[in-house]
Write a protein that holds these residues in place. Structure first.
Motif, PDB file in Angstrom:
ATOM      1  N   ALA A   1      -3.803   2.343   5.999  1.00 42.02           N
ATOM      2  CA  ALA A   1      -3.457   3.338   4.980  1.00 42.02           C
ATOM      3  C   ALA A   1      -4.606   4.303   4.754  1.00 42.02           C
ATOM      4  O   ALA A   1      -4.403   5.514   4.620  1.00 42.02           O
ATOM      5  CB  ALA A   1      -3.087   2.641   3.677  1.00 42.02           C
ATOM      6  N   GLN A   2      -5.819   3.782   4.742  1.00 39.20           N
ATOM      7  CA  GLN A   2      -6.979   4.643   4.562  1.00 39.20           C
ATOM      8  C   GLN A   2      -7.116   5.612   5.727  1.00 39.20           C
ATOM      9  O   GLN A   2      -7.384   6.799   5.528  1.00 39.20           O
ATOM     10  CB  GLN A   2      -8.246   3.812   4.429  1.00 39.20           C
ATOM     11  CG  GLN A   2      -9.484   4.664   4.221  1.00 39.20           C
ATOM     12  CD  GLN A   2     -10.743   3.850   4.141  1.00 39.20           C
ATOM     13  OE1 GLN A   2     -10.838   2.775   4.728  1.00 39.20           O
ATOM     14  NE2 GLN A   2     -11.725   4.349   3.421  1.00 39.20           N
TER      15      GLN A   2
ATOM     16  N   TYR B   1      -4.436   7.166  -1.439  1.00 38.96           N
ATOM     17  CA  TYR B   1      -3.670   5.962  -1.105  1.00 38.96           C
ATOM     18  C   TYR B   1      -3.981   4.902  -2.149  1.00 38.96           C
ATOM     19  O   TYR B   1      -5.027   4.930  -2.799  1.00 38.96           O
ATOM     20  CB  TYR B   1      -3.984   5.469   0.309  1.00 38.96           C
ATOM     21  CG  TYR B   1      -5.370   4.883   0.479  1.00 38.96           C
ATOM     22  CD1 TYR B   1      -5.556   3.514   0.509  1.00 38.96           C
ATOM     23  CD2 TYR B   1      -6.485   5.698   0.616  1.00 38.96           C
ATOM     24  CE1 TYR B   1      -6.814   2.969   0.664  1.00 38.96           C
ATOM     25  CE2 TYR B   1      -7.740   5.174   0.773  1.00 38.96           C
ATOM     26  CZ  TYR B   1      -7.906   3.799   0.791  1.00 38.96           C
ATOM     27  OH  TYR B   1      -9.162   3.267   0.939  1.00 38.96           O
ATOM     28  N   HIS B   2      -3.037   3.980  -2.346  1.00 42.00           N
ATOM     29  CA  HIS B   2      -3.181   2.984  -3.403  1.00 42.00           C
ATOM     30  C   HIS B   2      -2.812   1.593  -2.889  1.00 42.00           C
ATOM     31  O   HIS B   2      -1.634   1.326  -2.640  1.00 42.00           O
ATOM     32  CB  HIS B   2      -2.290   3.327  -4.595  1.00 42.00           C
ATOM     33  CG  HIS B   2      -2.650   4.621  -5.239  1.00 42.00           C
ATOM     34  ND1 HIS B   2      -3.706   4.751  -6.089  1.00 42.00           N
ATOM     35  CD2 HIS B   2      -2.115   5.843  -5.121  1.00 42.00           C
ATOM     36  CE1 HIS B   2      -3.799   6.003  -6.483  1.00 42.00           C
ATOM     37  NE2 HIS B   2      -2.843   6.689  -5.906  1.00 42.00           N
ATOM     38  N   PRO B   3      -3.799   0.707  -2.721  1.00 37.27           N
ATOM     39  CA  PRO B   3      -3.478  -0.700  -2.426  1.00 37.27           C
ATOM     40  C   PRO B   3      -2.809  -1.335  -3.645  1.00 37.27           C
ATOM     41  O   PRO B   3      -3.123  -1.001  -4.779  1.00 37.27           O
ATOM     42  CB  PRO B   3      -4.846  -1.327  -2.167  1.00 37.27           C
ATOM     43  CG  PRO B   3      -5.756  -0.176  -1.873  1.00 37.27           C
ATOM     44  CD  PRO B   3      -5.215   0.984  -2.657  1.00 37.27           C
ATOM     45  N   ARG B   4      -1.881  -2.214  -3.391  1.00 42.03           N
ATOM     46  CA  ARG B   4      -1.182  -2.907  -4.472  1.00 42.03           C
ATOM     47  C   ARG B   4      -1.333  -4.408  -4.277  1.00 42.03           C
ATOM     48  O   ARG B   4      -1.749  -4.877  -3.236  1.00 42.03           O
ATOM     49  CB  ARG B   4       0.292  -2.529  -4.466  1.00 42.03           C
ATOM     50  CG  ARG B   4       0.489  -1.039  -4.606  1.00 42.03           C
ATOM     51  CD  ARG B   4       1.739  -0.764  -5.321  1.00 42.03           C
ATOM     52  NE  ARG B   4       1.933   0.660  -5.501  1.00 42.03           N
ATOM     53  CZ  ARG B   4       3.058   1.189  -5.857  1.00 42.03           C
ATOM     54  NH1 ARG B   4       4.102   0.412  -6.046  1.00 42.03           N
ATOM     55  NH2 ARG B   4       3.160   2.480  -6.040  1.00 42.03           N
TER      56      ARG B   4
ATOM     57  N   TYR C   1      -0.608  -7.985  -3.322  1.00 44.15           N
ATOM     58  CA  TYR C   1       0.190  -8.548  -2.226  1.00 44.15           C
ATOM     59  C   TYR C   1       0.608  -9.987  -2.513  1.00 44.15           C
ATOM     60  O   TYR C   1       1.367 -10.582  -1.738  1.00 44.15           O
ATOM     61  CB  TYR C   1      -0.622  -8.523  -0.917  1.00 44.15           C
ATOM     62  CG  TYR C   1      -1.775  -9.496  -0.931  1.00 44.15           C
ATOM     63  CD1 TYR C   1      -1.644 -10.763  -0.384  1.00 44.15           C
ATOM     64  CD2 TYR C   1      -2.972  -9.168  -1.534  1.00 44.15           C
ATOM     65  CE1 TYR C   1      -2.686 -11.665  -0.433  1.00 44.15           C
ATOM     66  CE2 TYR C   1      -4.014 -10.051  -1.578  1.00 44.15           C
ATOM     67  CZ  TYR C   1      -3.868 -11.303  -1.027  1.00 44.15           C
ATOM     68  OH  TYR C   1      -4.893 -12.199  -1.085  1.00 44.15           O
TER      69      TYR C   1
ATOM     70  N   VAL D   1      -4.360  -2.032   4.372  1.00 41.29           N
ATOM     71  CA  VAL D   1      -5.201  -1.118   3.583  1.00 41.29           C
ATOM     72  C   VAL D   1      -6.044  -0.255   4.510  1.00 41.29           C
ATOM     73  O   VAL D   1      -6.189   0.955   4.291  1.00 41.29           O
ATOM     74  CB  VAL D   1      -6.072  -1.906   2.579  1.00 41.29           C
ATOM     75  CG1 VAL D   1      -7.087  -0.991   1.909  1.00 41.29           C
ATOM     76  CG2 VAL D   1      -5.198  -2.597   1.542  1.00 41.29           C
ATOM     77  N   LYS D   2      -6.586  -0.856   5.567  1.00 45.59           N
ATOM     78  CA  LYS D   2      -7.391  -0.097   6.533  1.00 45.59           C
ATOM     79  C   LYS D   2      -6.549   0.984   7.204  1.00 45.59           C
ATOM     80  O   LYS D   2      -6.979   2.134   7.342  1.00 45.59           O
ATOM     81  CB  LYS D   2      -7.977  -1.046   7.584  1.00 45.59           C
ATOM     82  CG  LYS D   2      -8.906  -0.370   8.566  1.00 45.59           C
ATOM     83  CD  LYS D   2      -9.408  -1.356   9.589  1.00 45.59           C
ATOM     84  CE  LYS D   2      -8.646  -1.037  10.844  1.00 45.59           C
ATOM     85  NZ  LYS D   2      -8.847  -1.870  11.964  1.00 45.59           N
TER      86      LYS D   2
ATOM     87  N   TRP E   1      -3.019  -7.983   4.751  1.00 46.20           N
ATOM     88  CA  TRP E   1      -3.118  -6.992   3.682  1.00 46.20           C
ATOM     89  C   TRP E   1      -4.340  -6.098   3.895  1.00 46.20           C
ATOM     90  O   TRP E   1      -4.253  -4.881   3.751  1.00 46.20           O
ATOM     91  CB  TRP E   1      -3.193  -7.690   2.331  1.00 46.20           C
ATOM     92  CG  TRP E   1      -3.294  -6.745   1.180  1.00 46.20           C
ATOM     93  CD1 TRP E   1      -2.289  -6.004   0.624  1.00 46.20           C
ATOM     94  CD2 TRP E   1      -4.465  -6.427   0.443  1.00 46.20           C
ATOM     95  NE1 TRP E   1      -2.779  -5.249  -0.414  1.00 46.20           N
ATOM     96  CE2 TRP E   1      -4.113  -5.487  -0.544  1.00 46.20           C
ATOM     97  CE3 TRP E   1      -5.798  -6.851   0.521  1.00 46.20           C
ATOM     98  CZ2 TRP E   1      -5.034  -4.977  -1.444  1.00 46.20           C
ATOM     99  CZ3 TRP E   1      -6.709  -6.337  -0.378  1.00 46.20           C
ATOM    100  CH2 TRP E   1      -6.322  -5.411  -1.345  1.00 46.20           C
ATOM    101  N   LEU E   2      -5.457  -6.699   4.280  1.00 51.78           N
ATOM    102  CA  LEU E   2      -6.667  -5.911   4.552  1.00 51.78           C
ATOM    103  C   LEU E   2      -6.431  -4.940   5.703  1.00 51.78           C
ATOM    104  O   LEU E   2      -6.896  -3.796   5.670  1.00 51.78           O
ATOM    105  CB  LEU E   2      -7.852  -6.833   4.857  1.00 51.78           C
ATOM    106  CG  LEU E   2      -8.380  -7.644   3.679  1.00 51.78           C
ATOM    107  CD1 LEU E   2      -9.399  -8.666   4.145  1.00 51.78           C
ATOM    108  CD2 LEU E   2      -8.966  -6.726   2.621  1.00 51.78           C
TER     109      LEU E   2
ATOM    110  N   VAL F   1       0.867  -1.178   0.000  1.00 49.18           N
ATOM    111  CA  VAL F   1       0.000   0.000   0.000  1.00 49.18           C
ATOM    112  C   VAL F   1       0.901   1.226   0.000  1.00 49.18           C
ATOM    113  O   VAL F   1       1.906   1.254   0.713  1.00 49.18           O
ATOM    114  CB  VAL F   1      -0.919   0.064   1.242  1.00 49.18           C
ATOM    115  CG1 VAL F   1      -1.868   1.242   1.146  1.00 49.18           C
ATOM    116  CG2 VAL F   1      -1.694  -1.204   1.449  1.00 49.18           C
TER     117      VAL F   1
END
Length: 106
Positions: A72-73, A50-53, A55, A69-70, A65-66, A40
């Motif tokens: 990062a958000q 933000y950008h998830p990538r 994994y 992302v949380k 990973w989730l 991320v």
């Protein structure tokens, strides 16, 4: 959330990479060379960006990973002026690793 709070999450060990324009949450790569891949990225200059990538080429599980992302958000939703200063001491580790490689001890 501040950069320091992201770095010190309890129960979630994140490795961060700071650059001029973004912060990346890293995970160990599955490739033969090792290293870390970003999963991320969070902009340091644009709010809400933000950008998830992908994994799947890392050792990260879907649940981790989730969580990344949380987090990062949450950081992306924090106003830029409230995130705190970024002090990057990773250049020391990178320099030491490079020196060990040059000396054949890496």
């Amino acid at each position: 959330m501040t950069y320091e709070e992201l770095k010190n999450q309890k129960g979630f060990n994140v490795n961060l990479h700071y650059s001029v324009s973004e912060v990346a949450i890293l995970a160990p790569s599955l490739d033969t060379f090792g290293g870390d891949d970003p999963v991320v990225t969070i902009s340091k200059s644009e709010p809400f960006n933000y950008h998830p990538r992908d994994y799947r080429d890392t050792t990260l599980e879907i649940w981790d990973w989730l969580e990344a992302v949380k987090l990062a958000q949450e950081l992306a939703l924090t106003p830029l002026n409230e995130r705190g200063k970024v002090i990057n001491h990773d250049w020391i580790k990178t320099a030491q690793k490079a020196l060990r490689g040059i000396l054949g001890r890496g």
